[in-house]
Every structure is written in structure tokens, then in C-alpha cells.
Design an enzyme around this catalytic site. Sequence first.
Site: not given
Length: 378
Positions: A192, A276, A356
Site C-alpha cells: 500500500d 494498487e 495501511d
Amino acid sequence: MQLRYNFRLYPTPGQCQALARAFGCARTVFNDGLRARQEAHAAGLPRISDGELSKRVITQAKKTPERAWLSEVSAVVLQQALADLNTAYRNLFASISGKRKGAKIAPPRFRSKRDNRQAVRFTRNARFSVTPGGKLRLPKIGDVPVRWSRDLPAEPTSVTVIRDAAGRYFASFVAETADEPLPATASQVGIDLGLTHYAVLSDGRKIDNPRFLRRAERRLKKAQQALSRKAKGSANRKKAVARVARAHARVTDARRDFAHKLSTRIIRDNQAVMVEDLSVKGLARTKLAKSVHDAGWGRLTAMLAYKAARHGRTFVKVDRWFPSSKLCSACGTVAESMPLNIRSWTCPCGAVHDRDVNAAINILAAGRADRLNACGGT
């Protein structure tokens, strides 16, 4: 796989003049070709073919008094400049027709001697070579000293000589490299990316954001203030411009070095990497624009992608609309909202999440599912 290998060059004053001449000639050929294409389009004439354009702006131009000095540099440099123009037009037409995916391509623009980056390319036809003494031999320029940081994996197919805004010279070699699979490992990781922490891994590790630009802001501010006090056109202003460019170059170099080291470590330690697919361009339109650009997430993900391909690892980009932060990694419940100021939250199932770390775990799970579906799983 073809990779680029960059090395610092240290040309002599005479070689700097020869390179400046090559930059100027390549720029002139590019601009003449672009002007000819634009004038033909404005007049409603058929598109000038690549071969005809080369004949006009190189072969015939050398015979005229206005462009006779084009003969002072290697012909390959001029041909490659025109090849760049042809590629730019092909990319433009492919973008307009929809054959090229991604953001729309802008039409090619005229090159200027004031551009921050000047470059010329030599292919094998130019007969460039590396001498036994380790210098780069370039036609009509000479043997240029090179600072070799490593060996080239194979005979290079081309070399691009670059002069950056800070006045530094680099040789960028393109060489064919064989894949180098790393020993298999059972570890997989989801990542992340963020601003508070540069990267949070699904195993709970957090990598601090180095904030290279923010840390250098005071030095950059002083250099830019000194530049603003110099008279335009003066020699002192040119020196001040160079100082500002060198300060920015240090930031860029530090950011690139950090991304290389981090991506290498992640690829070495994990068999599969899930990240991502962030919309960096969209985030750069917000009030966090400076911090987003300073982070350089796009550079890191690009490095992860090519290093994974080279070393036999799996790299997966998870859809940017996947609710990684709002999804409970324990029970799968999706929270209604998750403002950025909430750094930890408790799910109705009782699980307490670090925002996170939870997102990284969900990215890992989503990446695994995408990989399974791509392989034909159910």
C-alpha cells in the site's frame, strides 16, 4: 529483454563543442522535418513519406549553403533525429485512432536549444565502440572518458549521449539482456503506497517516506532566490541557473537511487508482488500535488514491473477502485466511509485494523485472486 545502462561521461572542452554541434544539427533536422510536415498538411497536400522527408531535410539540405554544416556531424545522428519525428507521428496517429492505449498523445513540438535535455543517438551503423582503454569512441567526436560503474551484459545496439539541465553528460546504452531468475521463495507481499509512510507491506513493515524534495527545499529556495537577483542575460545568471539545476538533479538522483534499492529488495525477497494501480495524474491535481510528485510512486511500480519480469517473479496491479482501506481483511465487511484522518478502525466483527496494513493485506488478497482468474481458475 532490452535494458538501458546509464554511465557518466566526462568529455573534454573540445568534445563538448563537438557534442553541442551534434545536438544542434539533430535539432535542426527534427525541426525542419516537422515544419515540412506541418506545411504540407496546411496546404492540403499528401503526407510526405519518411524516405522523401529524409531526402529533403538531410540529403538535399546538405548541398545548400544554409545547411551545409550538417555534414560536420555523423549522418546517423541526423537519421535518428528524423526517426524520432516519424515515431512521434506514428504514436500520435495510433493514439487518435485508438490503437494506442493510455493518455492521448500530443502532436510533436519544435525542439529548442533551451530545452533542459539535449540528446543524440548513435546506432551500430555509426560504428561507435568502447575502446580497450574504456573510453566511448563516437564518430566525429572522439574518445570520450566514461565512468564505468558496472560491465555491460552484451554488445550494445545503440548509445544515446545526453546533456541534462545541470550540464552533466551521460551515455545511455541499450543492450539485450538474458533473464536472470532468482531462487524461488514462498513469500508474497501486498504493498500500500502512501504519503505518511512511503510503502506499507502486508507483513506489517512500514517504509518511511524519504521526502527528498521537502528535505531539499531550503537549499533550493536559497538557490532560486539567488537566481532571481541576477540580471537577465548575464554570466552570473547562467551560473545561478546551473546551480539551481544541480540542486534539482541531486534530488532526482536520490529519489531514483531509493526506488532502485527498494524495488530490488522487494523483488529479491518475494515471489509475487501486488500493488494498487494508483491514479498519480489524478492525485497530482489535488492540494497534495507536491507530495505526490515527490513520492514518485510511478517510478517505483515501473521498476517493480520490469525487475519482476527479468527475475521470474509475478507482478500484479490491483484495480484502483478496489476498496482496500474500507474492506475488513478479517470478515470482508466494507465500511461506509473512511476519511484520511482515520488511521485505525474497528470492524463490527471485533477486528482492530491499522488502516495501511489492512489495505496492504487486502491488496495482497485481491492480487492473488486476479492472478488466479488470469490463469483460468474459478
